[in-house]
Motif scaffolding. Structure first.
Motif, PDB file in Angstrom:
ATOM      1  N   THR A  24      -3.444   4.359  -1.415  1.00  0.00           N
ATOM      2  CA  THR A  24      -3.609   3.499  -2.581  1.00  0.00           C
ATOM      3  C   THR A  24      -3.333   2.047  -2.208  1.00  0.00           C
ATOM      4  O   THR A  24      -2.284   1.726  -1.650  1.00  0.00           O
ATOM      5  CB  THR A  24      -2.651   3.921  -3.712  1.00  0.00           C
ATOM      6  OG1 THR A  24      -2.878   5.291  -4.052  1.00  0.00           O
ATOM      7  CG2 THR A  24      -2.856   3.067  -4.954  1.00  0.00           C
TER       8      THR A  24
ATOM      9  N   GLU B 133       0.848  -1.194   0.000  1.00  0.00           N
ATOM     10  CA  GLU B 133       0.000   0.000   0.000  1.00  0.00           C
ATOM     11  C   GLU B 133       0.892   1.256   0.000  1.00  0.00           C
ATOM     12  O   GLU B 133       2.055   1.210   0.414  1.00  0.00           O
ATOM     13  CB  GLU B 133      -0.917   0.022   1.215  1.00  0.00           C
ATOM     14  CG  GLU B 133      -1.806  -1.206   1.352  1.00  0.00           C
ATOM     15  CD  GLU B 133      -1.131  -2.375   2.038  1.00  0.00           C
ATOM     16  OE1 GLU B 133      -1.745  -3.448   2.133  1.00  0.00           O
ATOM     17  OE2 GLU B 133       0.034  -2.221   2.470  1.00  0.00           O
TER      18      GLU B 133
ATOM     19  N   ILE C 273      -8.380   3.415  -4.437  1.00  0.00           N
ATOM     20  CA  ILE C 273      -7.835   4.688  -3.968  1.00  0.00           C
ATOM     21  C   ILE C 273      -8.863   5.397  -3.100  1.00  0.00           C
ATOM     22  O   ILE C 273     -10.021   5.579  -3.506  1.00  0.00           O
ATOM     23  CB  ILE C 273      -7.441   5.599  -5.156  1.00  0.00           C
ATOM     24  CG1 ILE C 273      -6.435   4.865  -6.053  1.00  0.00           C
ATOM     25  CG2 ILE C 273      -6.871   6.919  -4.659  1.00  0.00           C
ATOM     26  CD1 ILE C 273      -6.144   5.603  -7.347  1.00  0.00           C
TER      27      ILE C 273
ATOM     28  N   PRO D 200      -2.946  -1.784  -3.863  1.00  0.00           N
ATOM     29  CA  PRO D 200      -2.691  -2.388  -5.178  1.00  0.00           C
ATOM     30  C   PRO D 200      -3.590  -3.599  -5.452  1.00  0.00           C
ATOM     31  O   PRO D 200      -3.116  -4.677  -5.808  1.00  0.00           O
ATOM     32  CB  PRO D 200      -1.218  -2.789  -5.080  1.00  0.00           C
ATOM     33  CG  PRO D 200      -1.024  -3.107  -3.649  1.00  0.00           C
ATOM     34  CD  PRO D 200      -1.904  -2.165  -2.888  1.00  0.00           C
TER      35      PRO D 200
ATOM     36  N   TRP E  49      -7.972   1.087 -12.995  1.00  0.00           N
ATOM     37  CA  TRP E  49      -7.362  -0.110 -13.581  1.00  0.00           C
ATOM     38  C   TRP E  49      -7.172   0.097 -15.084  1.00  0.00           C
ATOM     39  O   TRP E  49      -7.861   0.887 -15.723  1.00  0.00           O
ATOM     40  CB  TRP E  49      -8.214  -1.339 -13.310  1.00  0.00           C
ATOM     41  CG  TRP E  49      -9.507  -1.427 -14.072  1.00  0.00           C
ATOM     42  CD1 TRP E  49      -9.751  -2.122 -15.210  1.00  0.00           C
ATOM     43  CD2 TRP E  49     -10.762  -0.786 -13.725  1.00  0.00           C
ATOM     44  NE1 TRP E  49     -11.061  -1.969 -15.604  1.00  0.00           N
ATOM     45  CE2 TRP E  49     -11.688  -1.166 -14.713  1.00  0.00           C
ATOM     46  CE3 TRP E  49     -11.161   0.057 -12.686  1.00  0.00           C
ATOM     47  CZ2 TRP E  49     -13.015  -0.723 -14.684  1.00  0.00           C
ATOM     48  CZ3 TRP E  49     -12.477   0.504 -12.662  1.00  0.00           C
ATOM     49  CH2 TRP E  49     -13.387   0.112 -13.653  1.00  0.00           C
TER      50      TRP E  49
ATOM     51  N   LYS F 268      -6.011  -0.756  -8.810  1.00  0.00           N
ATOM     52  CA  LYS F 268      -5.807   0.043  -7.600  1.00  0.00           C
ATOM     53  C   LYS F 268      -7.140   0.448  -6.995  1.00  0.00           C
ATOM     54  O   LYS F 268      -8.093   0.777  -7.716  1.00  0.00           O
ATOM     55  CB  LYS F 268      -4.996   1.309  -7.923  1.00  0.00           C
ATOM     56  CG  LYS F 268      -3.602   1.032  -8.455  1.00  0.00           C
ATOM     57  CD  LYS F 268      -2.894   2.317  -8.843  1.00  0.00           C
ATOM     58  CE  LYS F 268      -1.514   2.038  -9.416  1.00  0.00           C
ATOM     59  NZ  LYS F 268      -0.835   3.286  -9.855  1.00  0.00           N
TER      60      LYS F 268
END
Length: 782
Positions: free
Chosen positions: A420, A387, A442, A422, A469, A440
């Motif tokens: 963020t 992250e 967010i 992943p 994405w 991702k």
């Protein structure tokens, strides 16, 4: 700015003069080479297929290349000639001219026999197996050119294609995939196709585990003796191909070193790994959660090696943003006698914390130019799952360099926190991307203070939660199901609200406190990274809704409007599309075009979409012949509705609908100096005409804006059109742009009088003051 543009035009005129006298520095017996002239089959009335393209390809392959030119003017040669005697090297100006100029290309540098062989080789590679090329030089005055005659003969076609007939496993794979062959019976002989066919077969074999195979181990035998201008193609594996390349390999052990360094190599190898599924993870410090590698490494123990998993794993590990070095090592067990590979993955993490300081230049569509200072604290691998937390503080100062409010200053302060992840974080299990790119999730929260000089202040609080994405290297999606934006404002005009709102009808409603709660989606397609393509496309489409869900549950305030904490919520739908096309006429000339359409529909509480979501026209990145945000809406013109003696220091006309078309011819002049010719057209409209509202207690009356409503049948008649020229300093890492534009169609004039091309008068000071707009910007307008 006018002085800068005049100086640039003076330099341009000097280069033009110098370029026109391109032979003045030649010595007796020297001739300036002007290029190659190629004729194809001049004695035959039959044209070959794609003769124009073949001719261009042949011309590109001749050497040397003549001096570069634009519109017949050899600018670089002109620079070199301006430097004077080449034996004199002293002086900064002379050195600069010599460095950025180009010495004359002489006819004596042309090697006719060499070019004959190169051109013949190209024709043979295209299937003209009986071709021949002859060349000579032609001199006229102090200039000379090369003249080539290419006699192609017939172009050979493919009669048959034969793949390996033996019974080996590798032959079986090649035959099973032969329906995907790039070589087609009836197609033309083409050497590039043959090379790509070898690469295709190699890719198929790599997907089946043939780790040590190479395209060089394939041979395509061509038989051109069968007659009728036909050839037979036989594909086979070379007899000298090594044994290791002829057998598939499986993955044995998968060893991952997530915190690797050369200094710790021995210690890590001697440590006890944590076994997670098929992975042996050597991470004594527990730097990363083992589950992270389920999304990064796509190999499984006991399965065949394949290139897709290899590339996908590398791409994910590189793009996840926590590793500064990534290396995958495949080692055969017991040399090449065994058909198994051990996979070792060495990952070196980036520092957990970093502090970034940046100073950037800004250029906006409302002609504000300035700079911003930003400080960002980044924390990586926050929860041991790669992250990333970014906390930033920034401040900026801008001034409007042209337009109605030239000299108006603006400053901003922004703080933001962004976290963020992943991966996709959703209420549903199993949703994950399986391509090369990391999806991702967010979450962000931000606050911005924007002070528009002495006119008004805006405070914006915003939070979003969503996903980003990539579907492929060309397609990217951003979806924020939760987006909350609360905007408050305060008028600081020293002459009071009445003066500001009188100059800008509609601004009063736009500066009310606003709650925007909704969702937004953005899709981007771009193939601009493919520089080898002649034509590139960029598309961005967005959809935003406000108050669509919250409006169902929000209570009504005393005025009957649905609200949260007493603040009415905005209810609207906003759609925008931005399509751009970049066509390379040649390597120094690009024709760029843009179509930008936007539509906003307000409902429920709202009669128009929020001010911060509305569309604007005019400005340095928009319709450059009109001051920033001064166009529209529709045929409304703010100057026609001023009271006697009233002056305008600021204008911000906006609309619910926008249509804009830009076309621009961009060309390289010399070194990093580029030029442009452009034309812009467009306008903004309100969905419903603004009829104004009467005064109500302390609320001031709002004047209407006649002609502001949108009617499809009148849209073309209400378009503004402008044109102009530009100069750009393109140093790759930054672009500084100067554009000069003037209107040729004014939509606010009476019908029949809107085209004003016949009124253009560059010699009139009054006309120049009223019509010429100077724009300065950072970066290209589109």
């Amino acid at each position: 700015m006018k002085q800068i543009i005049r100086a640039s035009l003076l330099i341009l005129a000097g280069l033009t003069w110098a370029g026109c006298s391109s032979t003045k520095s030649l010595k007796p017996g020297q001739y300036l080479y002007t290029g190659a002239d190629i004729e194809i089959n001049p004695d035959s009335s039959t044209r070959i297929d794609n003769q124009k393209d073949v001719k261009e390809a042949l011309e590109e392959r001749t050497r040397p290349r003549p001096n570069k030119s634009l519109l017949g003017i050899k600018f670089k040669l002109g620079l070199y000639n301006l430097a004077g005697d080449p034996n004199k090297t002293k002086g900064f100006i002379r050195k600069w001219l010599r460095k950025n100029g180009e010495p004359p290309v002489l006819l004596s540098e042309v090697k006719i026999p060499y070019n004959n062989a190169v051109l013949k080789s190209y024709l043979i590679s295209e299937g003209y197996l009986q071709s021949g090329v002859t060349g000579d030089t032609i001199i006229k005055g102090k200039k000379g050119k090369a003249s080539y005659i290419a006699r192609t003969g017939p172009r050979y076609k493919i009669n048959s294609v034969t793949f390996p007939k033996d019974t080996t496993k590798i032959a079986g794979i090649i035959n099973r995939k032969k329906e995907n062959s790039l070589i087609n019976v009836g197609g033309y002989y083409d050497l590039n196709v043959f090379k790509n066919e070898r690469i295709r077969i190699d890719n198929d074999l790599k997907e089946a585990g043939y780790f040590y195979f190479s395209p060089d181990y394939l041979i395509l035998q061509v038989d051109s003796t069968i007659g009728k201008n036909l050839v037979d193609i036989k594909v086979k594996v070379k007899d000298i191909a090594p044994d290791a390349s002829l057998k598939p390999y499986t993955i044995n052990s998968i060893n991952i070193y997530p915190n690797y360094s050369l200094a710790r190599d021995r210690m890590l190898r001697n440590s006890s790994p944590e076994v997670h599924h098929d992975f042996n993870i050597f991470d004594p410090r527990k730097t990363f959660k083992p589950q992270l590698f389920d999304r990064l490494v796509f190999f499984e123990k006991g399965t065949y090696y394949n290139r897709a998993d290899h590339n996908q794993s590398l791409n994910r590990m590189v793009n996840i943003g926590v590793f500064q070095a990534v290396r995958a090592e495949f080692l055969p067990i017991d040399s090449f006698r065994n058909s198994q590979l051990d996979l070792n993955i060495y990952l070196t993490p980036l520092k957990k914390n970093s502090l970034t300081f940046s100073v950037t230049g800004t250029s906006k569509s409302n002609n504000f130019v300035g700079s911003e200072v930003k400080l960002t604290q980044t924390t990586r691998n926050l929860f041991r799952g790669a992250e990333q937390l970014d906390v930033s503080v920034s401040g900026g100062f801008e001034t409007q360099v042209s337009g109605i409010a030239r000299g108006l200053n603006s400053h901003s302060f922004t703080t933001e926190a962004k976290l963020t992840f992943p991966r996709f974080i959703t209420p549903f299990r199993g949703i994950n991307s399986t391509n090369n790119f990391i999806p991702k999730t967010i979450a962000s929260i931000s606050y911005q203070l924007l002070s528009r000089g002495s006119l008004y202040n805006l405070n914006s609080f915003k939070t979003e939660f969503g996903y980003n994405w990539k579907e492929s290297q060309y397609k990217e999606h951003t979806f924020n199901p939760i987006s909350v934006n609360y905007v408050t404002s305060k008028v600081t005009d020293t002459l009071g609200e009445y003066n500001l709102f009188k100059q800008n009808p509609g601004l009063q409603k736009n500066l009310e406190n606003q709650f925007i709660i909704g969702s937004n989606y953005n899709f981007t397609y771009s193939d601009q990274m493919n520089q080898s393509q002649r034509n590139n496309i960029y598309f961005n489409g967005s959809l935003e809704t406000g108050g669509n869900v919250w409006g169902m549950f929000a209570s009504r305030n005393d005025n009957g409007k649905k609200s949260i904490l007493g603040v009415p919520i905005n209810q609207f739908i906003r759609v925008e599309a931005d399509l751009r096309d970049y066509f390379k006429i040649n390597k120094n000339v690009i024709w760029a075009n843009r179509l930008n359409l936007g539509y906003g529909y307000a409902y429920g509480n709202s009669s128009s979409i929020p001010f911060v979501r509305q569309f604007f026209a005019g400005g340095t990145n928009d319709i450059r012949a009109f001051p920033a945000r001064s166009l529209g809406p529709g045929t409304f013109y703010y100057k026609d509705h001023l009271e006697p003696g009233q002056d305008v220091t600021y204008t911000d006309q906006s609309g619910d609908i926008k249509a804009m078309l830009n076309t621009e011819l961009r060309f390289k002049l010399v070194s990093i100096l580029h030029g442009a010719l452009f034309a812009d057209a467009g306008n903004v409209w309100l969905r419903k005409e603004d009829v104004g509202t009467p005064a109500d207690g302390e609320i001031l009356a709002i004047k209407g804006r006649p002609g502001s409503g949108f009617k499809f049948k009148n849209a073309l008649k209400e378009m503004a059109v402008g044109t102009g020229v530009g100069l750009r300093v393109d140093a790759t890492i930054f672009v500084i742009r100067l554009d000069v534009a003037f209107p040729i169609r004014k939509p606010y004039l009476p019908e029949g009088q809107r085209w004003v091309l016949d009124q253009v008068d560059f010699g009139s000071k009054t006309w120049r003051q009223e019509n010429i707009i100077y724009n300065i910007g950072i970066g290209y307008p589109f």
